[in-house]
Every structure is written in structure tokens, then in C-alpha cells.
Design a protein around this motif. Structure first.
Motif, PDB file in Angstrom:
ATOM      1  N   CYS A 114     168.500  87.625  45.679  1.00 35.12           N
ATOM      2  CA  CYS A 114     168.000  86.817  44.578  1.00 35.12           C
ATOM      3  C   CYS A 114     166.530  87.185  44.397  1.00 35.12           C
ATOM      4  N   ASP A 115     166.157  87.606  43.180  1.00 34.00           N
ATOM      5  CA  ASP A 115     164.795  88.103  42.955  1.00 34.00           C
ATOM      6  C   ASP A 115     164.530  88.137  41.455  1.00 34.00           C
ATOM      7  N   ALA A 116     163.311  87.732  41.057  1.00 35.51           N
ATOM      8  CA  ALA A 116     162.897  87.925  39.661  1.00 35.51           C
ATOM      9  C   ALA A 116     162.731  89.400  39.342  1.00 35.51           C
ATOM     10  N   HIS A 117     162.413  90.163  40.398  1.00 31.86           N
ATOM     11  CA  HIS A 117     162.022  91.567  40.217  1.00 31.86           C
ATOM     12  C   HIS A 117     163.110  92.508  40.703  1.00 31.86           C
ATOM     13  N   LEU A 118     163.241  93.645  40.027  1.00 32.29           N
ATOM     14  CA  LEU A 118     164.238  94.621  40.452  1.00 32.29           C
ATOM     15  C   LEU A 118     163.833  95.303  41.753  1.00 32.29           C
ATOM     16  N   ILE A 162     166.711  86.401  50.104  1.00 34.56           N
ATOM     17  CA  ILE A 162     166.175  85.523  49.073  1.00 34.56           C
ATOM     18  C   ILE A 162     164.689  85.810  48.883  1.00 34.56           C
ATOM     19  N   ASP A 163     164.338  86.338  47.712  1.00 36.38           N
ATOM     20  CA  ASP A 163     162.934  86.418  47.291  1.00 36.38           C
ATOM     21  C   ASP A 163     162.669  85.139  46.508  1.00 36.38           C
ATOM     22  N   ALA A 164     161.713  84.342  47.012  1.00 37.49           N
ATOM     23  CA  ALA A 164     161.500  82.996  46.458  1.00 37.49           C
ATOM     24  C   ALA A 164     161.200  82.998  44.960  1.00 37.49           C
ATOM     25  N   ASP A 165     160.695  84.152  44.455  1.00 33.67           N
ATOM     26  CA  ASP A 165     160.345  84.154  43.029  1.00 33.67           C
ATOM     27  C   ASP A 165     161.543  84.296  42.097  1.00 33.67           C
ATOM     28  N   ALA A 166     162.758  84.367  42.643  1.00 32.25           N
ATOM     29  CA  ALA A 166     163.948  84.271  41.793  1.00 32.25           C
ATOM     30  C   ALA A 166     163.939  82.952  41.024  1.00 32.25           C
ATOM     31  N   GLY A 211     153.822  84.765  45.385  1.00 27.96           N
ATOM     32  CA  GLY A 211     152.866  85.858  45.274  1.00 27.96           C
ATOM     33  C   GLY A 211     152.877  86.499  43.900  1.00 27.96           C
ATOM     34  N   THR A 212     154.052  86.537  43.274  1.00 26.38           N
ATOM     35  CA  THR A 212     154.194  87.129  41.945  1.00 26.38           C
ATOM     36  C   THR A 212     155.047  86.196  41.081  1.00 26.38           C
ATOM     37  N   PRO A 213     154.436  85.101  40.592  1.00 27.72           N
ATOM     38  CA  PRO A 213     155.198  84.069  39.873  1.00 27.72           C
ATOM     39  C   PRO A 213     155.733  84.550  38.531  1.00 27.72           C
TER      40      PRO A 213
HETATM   41 MN    MN Z   1     160.151  89.126  43.410  1.00 27.40          MN
END
Ligand code: MN
Ligand code: MN
Length: 288
Positions: free
Chosen positions: A126-130, A213-217, A227-229
């Protein structure tokens, strides 16, 4: 000599030899591109873990009855490739001893170390970023390269849940690769997390998997300690559904990229979901 149990994750007071689950922290934020501070996450997550009841009603598990060990934090080095080696060596020991590794980051850089030790067939993140850049900031071990490094390990299928940020090249790579499966935060808003989980489970079949799990998902308006919202993300409830759905079958787990500069809500979600992961894995029940 007093024993300071509060330095450990709550209810993680089993001896290593007896434990089925082994927590360890990697407080490394040396490649953070926007806001550093995830080095403080393991401590913040452990602190708030004492807020919760030991009993989790949904899986019917009391964590006081589950043998969990917390090794504490790795004394991380400065160079990211060396930190990945440290994480891999610790995780390899845990896996060889037949236990489930549970890593608390630190930034996403550390994840490929555990994946290299676990050697899963499939990787759910799970991540906002690829995180599919081959190199960033002068290193292949930047946190923006985490999923690319997992690809390099020969994992058969990779599922990115909650994605909404990356370069044109990264999105092209998703389009070209049969191994990369992307479910954007918009996909999940449109179709629901249950449909996405069902599809991922169908593709995985009975193969082994690892859950990161990357929290920014999660939408940064819900959990701003990142760190990268990124806004327009998935909900904390969606994230919990993913943890509940895959925990029972996951051979390893990590929770990374919490940067505890908020009122504590991002670390609280992390601590709760680490507890959910262990409880649903211990129960052997698949949510959804
Ligand atoms: Mn991320
Ligand atoms: Mn990431």
C-alpha cells in the motif's frame, strides 16, 4: 536492575526463542526526499501501542496470549545499501528460525531487505507512490526506488494499492510489465476496497506473499505524520481491510514512512495495524 518494558512494543514481551512473531525497528531516514523524521517512528509507534486493549474482538485474539518478541531497533548505519544489508541479515535470522518478521521503519528503503529474506512469490504494497525509479538522489537504494528493488529480487507479481504519484516513466513501466498490478486510490474510491482485494486474491491464488504498508497510502488529510504527504488517498479503514485480508497468508510484514510530526494519529494507526496484522495472522482468518 529494573526492566523497562515500555521500550518494547506493547504485549511483545516473549523471549526470542519462544516467539512466533519478531518485531524490530530500522530507524533510518537517510534518503528522505522531502521531510525527514521517520527515524523517530519506531519509538512513537511503540509508545502509542500501550494505548490499546490486548484483546482484538474482530479476529477474537488476545495479544497477551500470542508470543511476540520485540528485538528493539537496529543501530542503523549511514549508507542506505548497508542499512538494507543490516535489515536482510536480521530478517534472515528470524525467517530461518521459523518466525514471522515484523519491521517498523524508517523509510521504505528498508523493505527490500526483509523481502530478500522472506523470498515471497507475491508482494502487496500500500503506497501513494509507485517507488519504481531505478535511481534517485544518487543511489539505487533511495526510498523512491523501494518497489523497483523488490522487482529486482524476482518476485513474481507485485500489487500496488492506493497509488497516485510517480513519473511518466514509472506509470509506463506499470503498463508494460505483466508483473506489476496497480490499483489507484481513485480505483478504490470508485469500486471499493473489497472488489480490489478480491481481484488481488484471485491473481495470487495459493502463492506466498509479503505485505508492506507505506503510511502515505492513506490520505494525508487523515494521517498527516508523513515524510511525503499526498492528498486524495485511501482511508484508514481501507488500509485496515487490506491488512485483515492478507495477514493470515503473509510471510512477513512491514510498516514504514511514518514521520511523527502530527498529533500522534499516524503512529496510532500504525500501532493498531501492526497489532491487527499479528492478531489476524495468529487467528488464521482472512478478512473479506
Ligand atoms: Mn509513499
Ligand atoms: Mn514508498
Amino acid at each position: 536492575m529494573e526492566v523497562f518494558l515500555s521500550t518494547l512494543f506493547a504485549d511483545a514481551d516473549a523471549e526470542y526463542a519462544d516467539a512466533g512473531y519478531v518485531i524490530f525497528g530500522a530507524p533510518y531516514d537517510g534518503t528522505s526526499s522531502y521531510r525527514a523524521g521517520s527515524r523517530d517512528a519506531p519509538g512513537a509507534i511503540r509508545a502509542v501501542s500501550y494505548n490499546f486493549e490486548t484483546y482484538l474482538p474482530a479476529p477474537g485474539i488476545d495479544l497477551a496470549d500470542v508470543a511476540v518478541c520485540d528485538l528493539g531497533d537496529l543501530e542503523v548505519l549511514s549508507l542506505p545499501d548497508l542499512v538494507v544489508d543490516q535489515v536482510r541479515e536480521t530478517a534472515a535470522m528470524i525467517v530461518q528460525d521459523g518466525k514471522v518478521p515484523v519491521l517498523i521503519g524508517g523509510e521504505h528503503t528498508v523493505t527490500p531487505g526483509v523481502v530478500a529474506a522472506v523470498k515471497p512469490a507475491c508482494y502487496v504494497v500500500c503506497d501513494a507512490h509507485l517507488d519504481l525509479r531505478d535511481e534517485f538522489g544518487g543511489t539505487k537504494w533511495n526510498h523512491a526506488c523501494a518497489t523497483r528493488r523488490v522487482m529486482d529480487l524476482g518476485v513474481e507479481d507485485i500489487f500496488v494499492v492506493g497509488a497516485r504519484s510517480g513519473t511518466a516513466e514509472e506509470f509506463e513501466l506499470v503498463g508494460e510489465s505483466d508483473r506489476l498490478h496497480m490499483y489507484t486510490a481513485d480505483d478504490i474510491a470508485d469500486h471499493g476496497i473489497a472488489a480490489v482485494i478480491r481481484e488481488i486474491k484471485e491473481i495470487i491464488g495459493d502463492r506466498s506473499l509479503y505485505l508492506s504498508i507505506d503510511a502515505d497510502a492513506v490520505d494525508c488529510c487523515l494521517t498527516p505524520g508523513l515524510g511525503t504527504p499526498e492528498p486524495f488517498g485511501i482511508t484508514t479503514r481501507d488500509l485496515r481491510s487490506v491488512v485483515r485480508a492478507f495477514a493470515a497468508r503473509a510471510s512477513g510484514f512491514d510498516y514504514v514512512e511514518v514521520c511523527p510530526v502530527d498529533a500522534g494519529q499516524t503512529a496510532a494507526v500504525a500501532a493498531k495495524l501492526i497489532r491487527e496484522f499479528i492478531a489476524w495472522h495468529a487467528a488464521g482468518i482472512e478478512g473479506l
